[in-house]
Design an enzyme around this catalytic site. Structure first.
Site, PDB file in Angstrom:
ATOM      1  N   ASP A  24       1.005  -1.384  -0.098  1.00 56.27           N
ATOM      2  CA  ASP A  24      -0.060   0.101   0.045  1.00 56.27           C
ATOM      3  C   ASP A  24       0.818   1.207   0.127  1.00 56.27           C
ATOM      4  OD1 ASP A  24      -2.249   1.758   0.127  1.00 56.27           O
ATOM      5  OD2 ASP A  24      -1.967   1.835   2.493  1.00 56.27           O
ATOM      6  N   TYR A  56      -0.401   8.605  -2.242  1.00 58.84           N
ATOM      7  CA  TYR A  56      -0.419   8.250  -3.651  1.00 58.84           C
ATOM      8  C   TYR A  56      -1.622   9.063  -4.341  1.00 58.84           C
ATOM      9  CZ  TYR A  56       2.941   4.195  -3.674  1.00 58.84           C
ATOM     10  OH  TYR A  56       3.911   3.546  -3.412  1.00 58.84           O
ATOM     11  N   GLY A  57      -2.812   9.307  -3.651  1.00 60.41           N
ATOM     12  CA  GLY A  57      -3.826  10.018  -4.130  1.00 60.41           C
ATOM     13  C   GLY A  57      -3.936  11.115  -5.190  1.00 60.41           C
ATOM     14  N   CYS A  87      -4.528  -1.163  -2.022  1.00 64.17           N
ATOM     15  CA  CYS A  87      -4.734   0.388  -2.110  1.00 64.17           C
ATOM     16  C   CYS A  87      -5.351   0.454  -3.572  1.00 64.17           C
ATOM     17  CB  CYS A  87      -3.028   0.821  -2.455  1.00 64.17           C
ATOM     18  SG  CYS A  87      -2.971   2.506  -2.976  1.00 64.17           S
ATOM     19  N   ASN A  88      -6.515   1.139  -3.242  1.00 62.47           N
ATOM     20  CA  ASN A  88      -7.507   1.506  -4.459  1.00 62.47           C
ATOM     21  C   ASN A  88      -6.925   2.347  -5.485  1.00 62.47           C
ATOM     22  OD1 ASN A  88     -10.411   0.438  -3.366  1.00 62.47           O
ATOM     23  ND2 ASN A  88      -9.239   1.137  -1.734  1.00 62.47           N
ATOM     24  N   THR A  89      -6.044   3.258  -4.932  1.00 54.46           N
ATOM     25  CA  THR A  89      -5.463   4.142  -5.884  1.00 54.46           C
ATOM     26  C   THR A  89      -4.392   3.448  -6.756  1.00 54.46           C
ATOM     27  OG1 THR A  89      -5.832   5.730  -4.159  1.00 54.46           O
ATOM     28  CG2 THR A  89      -4.414   6.692  -6.056  1.00 54.46           C
ATOM     29  N   CYS A 197     -10.995   3.508   0.314  1.00 57.66           N
ATOM     30  CA  CYS A 197      -9.417   3.606   0.399  1.00 57.66           C
ATOM     31  C   CYS A 197      -9.162   2.912   1.645  1.00 57.66           C
ATOM     32  CB  CYS A 197      -9.277   5.183   0.620  1.00 57.66           C
ATOM     33  SG  CYS A 197      -7.453   5.575   1.189  1.00 57.66           S
ATOM     34  N   HIS A 199      -6.960   3.158   3.721  1.00 56.03           N
ATOM     35  CA  HIS A 199      -6.838   3.693   5.192  1.00 56.03           C
ATOM     36  C   HIS A 199      -8.193   4.222   5.805  1.00 56.03           C
ATOM     37  CE1 HIS A 199      -3.042   4.629   3.276  1.00 56.03           C
ATOM     38  NE2 HIS A 199      -2.620   5.086   4.476  1.00 56.03           N
TER      39      HIS A 199
HETATM   40  N1  DGL Z   1      -4.600   3.282   0.702  1.00 55.85           N
HETATM   41  C1  DGL Z   1      -4.578   3.978  -0.286  1.00 55.85           C
HETATM   42  C2  DGL Z   1      -5.805   3.591  -1.189  1.00 55.85           C
HETATM   43  O1  DGL Z   1      -6.588   2.775  -0.904  1.00 55.85           O
HETATM   44  C3  DGL Z   1      -4.395   5.319  -0.068  1.00 55.85           C
HETATM   45  C4  DGL Z   1      -4.241   6.253  -0.996  1.00 55.85           C
HETATM   46  C5  DGL Z   1      -3.243   7.206  -1.064  1.00 55.85           C
HETATM   47  O2  DGL Z   1      -2.108   7.094  -0.638  1.00 55.85           O
HETATM   48  O3  DGL Z   1      -3.501   8.420  -1.092  1.00 55.85           O
HETATM   49  O4  DGL Z   1      -6.311   4.456  -2.039  1.00 55.85           O
END
Ligand code: DGL
Length: 279
Positions: A24, A56-57, A87-89, A197, A199
């Site tokens: 992630d 990452y978003g 991680c969805n992103t 997400c 988090h």
């Molecule tokens: N846990 C990441 C997700 O599921 C966080 C994204 C990020 O780092 O902005 O998208």
């Protein structure tokens, strides 16, 4: 005949002791790790948190693809047999490329729009995710396939990931942001709220306080763990005994939050835990 049976039984008893890899942008994927250790207690797991580059978003697809490749190569260097992109992103930007480039099964994640659209009674659903996830192909395709006639209240969770990375999920600051993002969904009569997400499940109690019984909060982590189990069976990669299970954690950031969350989530589990800071 006996020989064929012998070979078959050897094959059926095959066990793959290599670990599952999971990554992630930071500590968010631990919400998936928690479900993996529950559902797959025989499996060892290597977790990679890229906290130095979190979030990452707000990054470009190109940056996320390069970071995802780096994360995968680290996990491959640790001999992982399957990789969960928790991680969805990162999934939104890179899963197609990762699947094409590396000869290993990948499990990705996307906001659970489908179950929300199926279960809504009010016809209104709320989705909380990052900008990168909303811009990705998966979200657009799934929304147009399953939520065409559904009102979607979409909210980018600006600042939430950073709070979890600093272990500030239980603060007034978090509460204020969540009220700002979730209250309009409640006012809009959504009865399903998708945590898009990894988090965000760490805010579950606070979100629940805001929505009360007006909406179901959907955390897709259990479904991801179940999908991982299914693919381990499909590819004959299961580890069949609970001997020598280990959980290794690597981070490109600070270890503090990672250790705090792991110790909260792994209560009563007696496995070998190893941490390393890659800074
Ligand atoms: N846990 C990441 C997700 O599921 C966080 C994204 C990020 O780092 O902005 O998208």
């Amino acid at each position: 005949m006996v020989f064929i049976f012998y070979v078959y039984s050897l094959f059926m008893n095959m066990t793959d002791t290599r670990p599952i890899g999971i990554f992630d942008s930071g500590v968010g994927g631990l919400s998936v790790w928690k479900e993996l250790i529950n559902i797959l207690p025989n499996e060892s797991i290597v977790y990679y948190a890229d906290s130095k580059n979190c979030p990452y978003g707000s990054k470009s697809d190109k940056e996320i693809i390069n970071l995802s490749k780096k994360n995968v190569e680290f996990l491959l260097s640790k001999n992982c047999k399957i990789i969960v992109v928790a991680c969805n992103t990162a999934t939104a930007a890179s899963i197609d490329i990762l699947r094409e480039k590396y000869n290993i099964p990948f499990i990705g994640m996307e906001p659970a729009v489908k179950p929300a659209a199926i279960n809504t009674k009010t016809g209104h659903i709320g989705i909380l995710a990052t900008k990168g996830t909303f811009n990705g192909r998966l979200f657009k395709e799934t929304s147009s396939r399953y939520a065409n006639n559904i009102e979607m209240n979409i909210q980018i969770g600006v600042g939430l990931v950073e709070l979890v990375e600093k272990f500030k999920q239980d603060t007034k600051e978090a509460e204020d942001l969540l009220v700002q993002y979730i209250k309009p969904m409640v006012n809009d009569h959504v009865d399903q709220i998708v945590l898009g997400c990894t988090h965000y499940p760490f805010f579950y109690k606070r979100i629940k306080k805001i929505v009360g019984n007006s909406a179901t909060i959907i955390n897709p982590s259990i479904a991801v763990a179940e999908q991982t189990q299914k693919q381990l069976v499909n590819y004959q990669l299961m580890k069949k005994s609970d001997s020598s299970v280990f959980y290794d954690f690597y981070t490109t950031g600070e270890l503090e939050t990672l250790k705090k969350i792991v110790s909260e989530l792994s209560k009563n589990k007696h496995k070998t835990i190893f941490y390393q800071n890659l800074l």
